[in-house]
Design an enzyme around this catalytic site. Structure first.
Site, PDB file in Angstrom:
ATOM      1  N   HIS A   1       0.791  -1.238   0.000  1.00 35.84           N
ATOM      2  CA  HIS A   1       0.000   0.000   0.000  1.00 35.84           C
ATOM      3  C   HIS A   1       0.810   1.269   0.000  1.00 35.84           C
ATOM      4  CE1 HIS A   1      -4.224  -1.254   0.476  1.00 35.84           C
ATOM      5  NE2 HIS A   1      -3.687  -2.375   0.941  1.00 35.84           N
TER       6      HIS A   1
ATOM      7  N   ARG B   1      -6.451  11.984   5.606  1.00 36.19           N
ATOM      8  CA  ARG B   1      -5.517  12.110   6.708  1.00 36.19           C
ATOM      9  C   ARG B   1      -4.549  13.263   6.448  1.00 36.19           C
ATOM     10  NH1 ARG B   1      -5.616   8.069  10.796  1.00 36.19           N
ATOM     11  NH2 ARG B   1      -3.860   9.289  11.614  1.00 36.19           N
TER      12      ARG B   1
ATOM     13  N   LYS C   1       0.648  14.532   1.419  1.00 40.72           N
ATOM     14  CA  LYS C   1      -0.648  14.872   0.815  1.00 40.72           C
ATOM     15  C   LYS C   1      -0.787  16.374   0.562  1.00 40.72           C
ATOM     16  CE  LYS C   1      -3.137  10.889   2.849  1.00 40.72           C
ATOM     17  NZ  LYS C   1      -3.889  10.230   1.751  1.00 40.72           N
TER      18      LYS C   1
ATOM     19  N   LYS D   1     -14.270   8.699  -4.876  1.00 40.24           N
ATOM     20  CA  LYS D   1     -15.594   9.033  -4.323  1.00 40.24           C
ATOM     21  C   LYS D   1     -16.070  10.375  -4.861  1.00 40.24           C
ATOM     22  CE  LYS D   1     -13.956   6.888  -0.080  1.00 40.24           C
ATOM     23  NZ  LYS D   1     -13.296   7.258   1.206  1.00 40.24           N
TER      24      LYS D   1
END
Ligand SMILES: *Cc1c(COP(=O)(O)O)cnc(C)c1O
Length: 837
Positions: free
Chosen positions: A387, A579, A584, A690
């Site tokens: 992952h 998160r 990110k 999503k």
């Protein structure tokens, strides 16, 4: 009542007779007679309300419990039939082992999948509460950190909906993911006692309990045939108690299981201590045992090497494998020749990879197989999903820790390693460095076990979670393993379930889709491509916009309630929820907000579009920089929102306690989805999918699954910016952020404002570590490098948003192109190419 016959235990939409035929065994099977059809949902519900609960005013929480228990009862027959069918037909079974299952709420999803929504509304009609209000009373099952745990949950839904015999195995944490509060702009963690009101969905199944060994030591003995055996003795045993949760498929009569293990003390208290009257001392060991499943470790994409975490991993792995082997022996005796053909164990990251030596131990020590036979079985049964490429997330356990806690397991790891290193030596003759670098044991003064290597060596399949990620695994992190076993490596791009993430969370859009396309899209999301034919249909465009607008109104309500900030649904909704992690790059987003704020204050508003920016997400409690980024977001939001000059153009909020339920309201009401990680760092992402499914446009880098999303939707419908993975690694050799800042007028202004202390007037210097990280030549995440490119992409967003018709067409095209990111597609890949079901 007229609807009784439609309702009774058959909730799948399949006529009972047909299902009975389908379940009829071709081989001898269980002798249990089918029971009488249970009552229809409204009757069951009334019974639960009447007998289970308080008199007088009934609280929402109690009504929720009653409805959940009733829905569970509706599932019981199909749940049992699924179990019987799977064991009788000798189907291949998949065990999905994961330390995390981020399930969220179960009621709404169960009602959708079982088609019980109308019945529930009817059952509730005599109470002054809506189904929606009742759904809100359910506590999220937050047994995961983020993407990895939510992926496991989406996979369970897809497996059940695709009629696959797949069981999830996880831990029943007493405390799930912490609840996040924001106090003075800082994250504060609160324990999540999600089981306090009880869990109406679970069933405790004590006949499946097993014991798991810890500590002790090993001894060897020679049997009558002269064979040497090892035994693991003087152990401290912990009872693994089985709890099952139902996983209903979408209207197909299948109910799979999620088996969650709880640790309890075994009954053999220390008798000597009892005899001396030291009752409390004897009972104290109960707490030690129960600690194992007390709390979920709240670290996303990083490891902290705590001993208790290794105990959790072994506890899950051992209990699950014992359950699987027990079932096998029940049906096949001690003949394991067919085991690998009938079982797959999918490891969700390295977290459960201690299952490799544990399966060897069980087969060799407990069931008496020869090493080679056991290895053949293990290495044809295990499959590993990687992952992350982040080095800080790669698990390694100290040999000294394992020697104490799991002495027999460590011996087995050494044996696996010795045999595997023979192969390495054969492949690279005379290359000692290769042996050292590829060894499962990382040597040195404090040797460690490299869990990823153990997983690769023992697995017949190693997969990444997006095309770029898999390619980087093969060319970087696992390059040598790829040259040794190219056939093991494969890609399975992640996906999300369209049941929860479209049909359930966005009923207005779901209704619009169904009215134009029929309802086939719910189980075949590729049918959404038919939307492309409607992008010129003015009335359809109008309806699409109305749906998005209504969802924005709902989202604005939530933000007003949770953040105290007014989001105007007429403005662009720009959202980044995930998160908090430096890779990110929430920081890049905040820098852009500061840039807009500065522009507005300078009166440069002509090419702006009024915009509401939302950031949300939890930081690992020990992750200093992530927590400081939350504080920066809070402080910037305060300055932005208190300035009346800025208000018409910009609003900014930090949403506390981002979780699955929050995302169900957020993604339907979002216009722009921020997927802005440093290229090469985000393995896949699933939040991105999503949002796309719900018609948000993406602003993003060429990272993870963004690349494949861009491929599907086309460059005209995606706001691309930034360095690609190759350029990032090129630039890292000579990264000069100070020069980049000096050459960018906009970024210079932003940095000057940040350094002036404008956002921390009463808290001098608190953001210095953030400023230093942006300016550092060692900044891994290269925030400065992508700023201008990001700013220009945001200008393109604003320009596009000014043309509502064009924007809406782009939105439709995004939903239309999202079919490939259904987890049904992902699971079809696992089913055909890895599991071979
Ligand atoms: C989907 C989801 C994630 C994963 O989001 P990414 O943007 O892919 O990191 C994390 N947390 C929750 C609650 C989610 O629903």
């Amino acid at each position: 009542m007229s609807h009784n016959s439609e309702l009774s235990p058959n909730t799948s939409g399949v006529p009972p007779k047909k299902r009975a035929t389908k379940a009829a065994p071709s081989k001898p099977k269980a002798t249990l007679e089918p029971c009488e059809p249970c009552d229809a949902l409204p009757a069951t519900f009334n019974r639960h309300v009447r007998y289970g609960l308080s008199r007088g005013e009934v609280a929402h929480g109690e009504l929720f419990q009653a409805l959940a228990l009733s829905v569970k009862e509706q599932m019981l027959d199909e749940w049992r039939e699924t179990r019987i069918k799977d064991s009788c037909y000798d189907n291949k079974q998949v065990a999905y082992l994961s330390l995390e299952f981020l399930m969220g709420r179960a009621l709404g999803n169960a009602l959708l999948n079982l088609d019980l929504e109308q019945d529930s509304r009817e059952a509730l009609s005599q109470y002054s509460v809506s189904l929606e209000e009742l759904e809100e009373a359910e506590h999220d099952a937050g047994l995961g950190n983020g993407g990895l745990g939510r992926l496991a949950a989406c996979f369970l839904d897809s497996c059940a909906s695709m009629d696959l015999s797949v069981t999830g195995y996880g831990i029943r944490y007493e405390y799930g993911m912490f609840a996040q509060k924001i106090v003075d702009g800082y994250q504060v963690e609160r324990p999540d006692r999600w089981l306090r009101e009880g869990n109406p969905w679970e069933v405790r199944v004590p006949h499946h309990n097993v014991t798991v060994k810890f500590f002790g030591h090993t001894e060897s003995y020679v049997d009558k045939q002269g064979r040497r055996h090892m035994i693991w003795v003087d152990t401290q045993d912990v009872l693994a108690v089985a709890y099952d949760m139902p996983v209903p498929g979408y209207r197909n009569g299948r109910v799979n299981s999620l088996r969650l293990w709880k640790a309890e003390a075994t009954d053999d208290f220390d008798l000597a201590e009892f005899n001396q009257g030291d009752y409390t001392e004897a009972v104290a060991c109960k707490n030690l045992a129960e600690q194992i499943t007390m709390v979920l470790y709240p670290n996303d994409a990083s490891e902290n090497g705590k001993e208790l975490r290794l105990r959790q991993q072994y506890f899950l792995s051992s209990a699950s494998l014992q359950a699987i082997l027990k079932r096998w022996v029940h049906h096949h005796g001690h003949d394991f020749s067919d085991f690998a053909a009938k079982n797959v164990i999918q490891l969700n990251d390295t977290h459960p990879s201690i299952a490799v030596p544990e399966l060897m131990r069980l087969l060799v020590d407990e069931y008496g197989l020869e090493w080679d036979a056991a290895w053949a079985i293990t290495s044809q049964t295990m499959a590993y999903t990687n992952h992350t490429l982040l080095p800080e997330a790669l698990e390694r356990w100290p040999v000294r820790m394992m020697a104490l806690m799991l002495p027999r397991i460590l011996e087995i790891i050494y044996e696996i390693n010795a045999r595997y290193l023979d192969l390495v030596a054969h492949h690279w003759p005379g290359d000692g460095a290769k042996l050292a670098s590829m060894s499962i044991i990382q040597d040195g003064p404090d040797p460690h076990v490299r869990m990823a290597y153990l997983a690769i060596v023992a697995s017949f399949s190693v997969n990444g979670v997006a095309a770029l990620h898999t390619q980087l695994l093969k060319s970087g992190l696992f390059k040598d393993f790829y040259s040794l076993w190219p056939e093991k490596f494969n890609n399975r791009t992640n996906g999300v379930t369209p049941r929860r993430w479209l049909a359930h969370c966005n009923p207005a859009l779901a209704k619009l889709l169904t009215s134009h396309l029929g309802k086939g899209w719910v189980t075949d999301l590729s049918q959404l491509t038919a939307l492309n034919a409607l992008t010129q249909d003015a009335s359809f465009i109008q309806k699409w916009r109305e749906v998005k607008q209504a969802n924005k109104v709902q989202l604005a309500k939530m933000i007003a309630k949770e953040c105290g900030v007014e989001f105007d649904p007429a403005m662009l909704f720009d959202v980044q929820v995930k998160r908090i992690h430096e890779y990110k790059r929430q920081l890049l987003n905040i820098l852009h907000v500061i840039h807009l704020y500065h522009q507005i204050q300078q009166g440069h508003t002509e090419h702006l579009v009024p915009r509401c920016v939302l950031i949300g997400g939890k930081a690992a409690p020990g992750y200093f920089m992530a927590k400081l980024i939350i504080k920066l977001a809070s402080n910037v939001a305060h300055m932005v929102n208190c300035d009346p000059v800025v208000a018409p153009y910009l609003r900014f909020a930090f949403l506390p306690n981002y979780n699955v339920s929050a995302m169900e309201k957020i993604c339907p009401g979002t216009d722009v989805s921020e997927q802005i990680s440093t290229a090469g760092k985000e393995a896949s992402g699933t939040g991105n999918m999503k949002f796309m499914m719900n018609g948000a446009l993406t602003i993003g880098t060429l990272d993870g699954a963004n690349i494949e999303m861009l491929e599907e939707v086309g460059e005209d419908n995606f706001f691309l910016f930034g360095l690609n993975a190759e350029q990032v690694s090129q630039m890292r050799c000579d990264y000069q952020p100070l020069r980049i800042i000096a050459e960018s007028h906009a970024l210079s202004e932003v940095m000057a404002l940040l350094k002036s202390g404008h956002f921390n007037l009463l808290e001098p210097g608190i953001f210095d570590p953030i400023i230093a990280s942006i300016e550092s030549a060692d900044d891994q995440w290269m925030t400065a490098a992508d700023f201008d490119s990001y700013r220009l992409a945001q200008e393109a967003v604003a320009k596009a948003y000014k043309d509502p018709k064009k924007w809406t067409q782009m939105s439709i095209r995004n939903t239309a192109a999202s079919g490939r990111f259904s987890s049904d597609v992902t699971i079809a890949g696992y089913r055909d190419d890895i599991w071979k079901l």
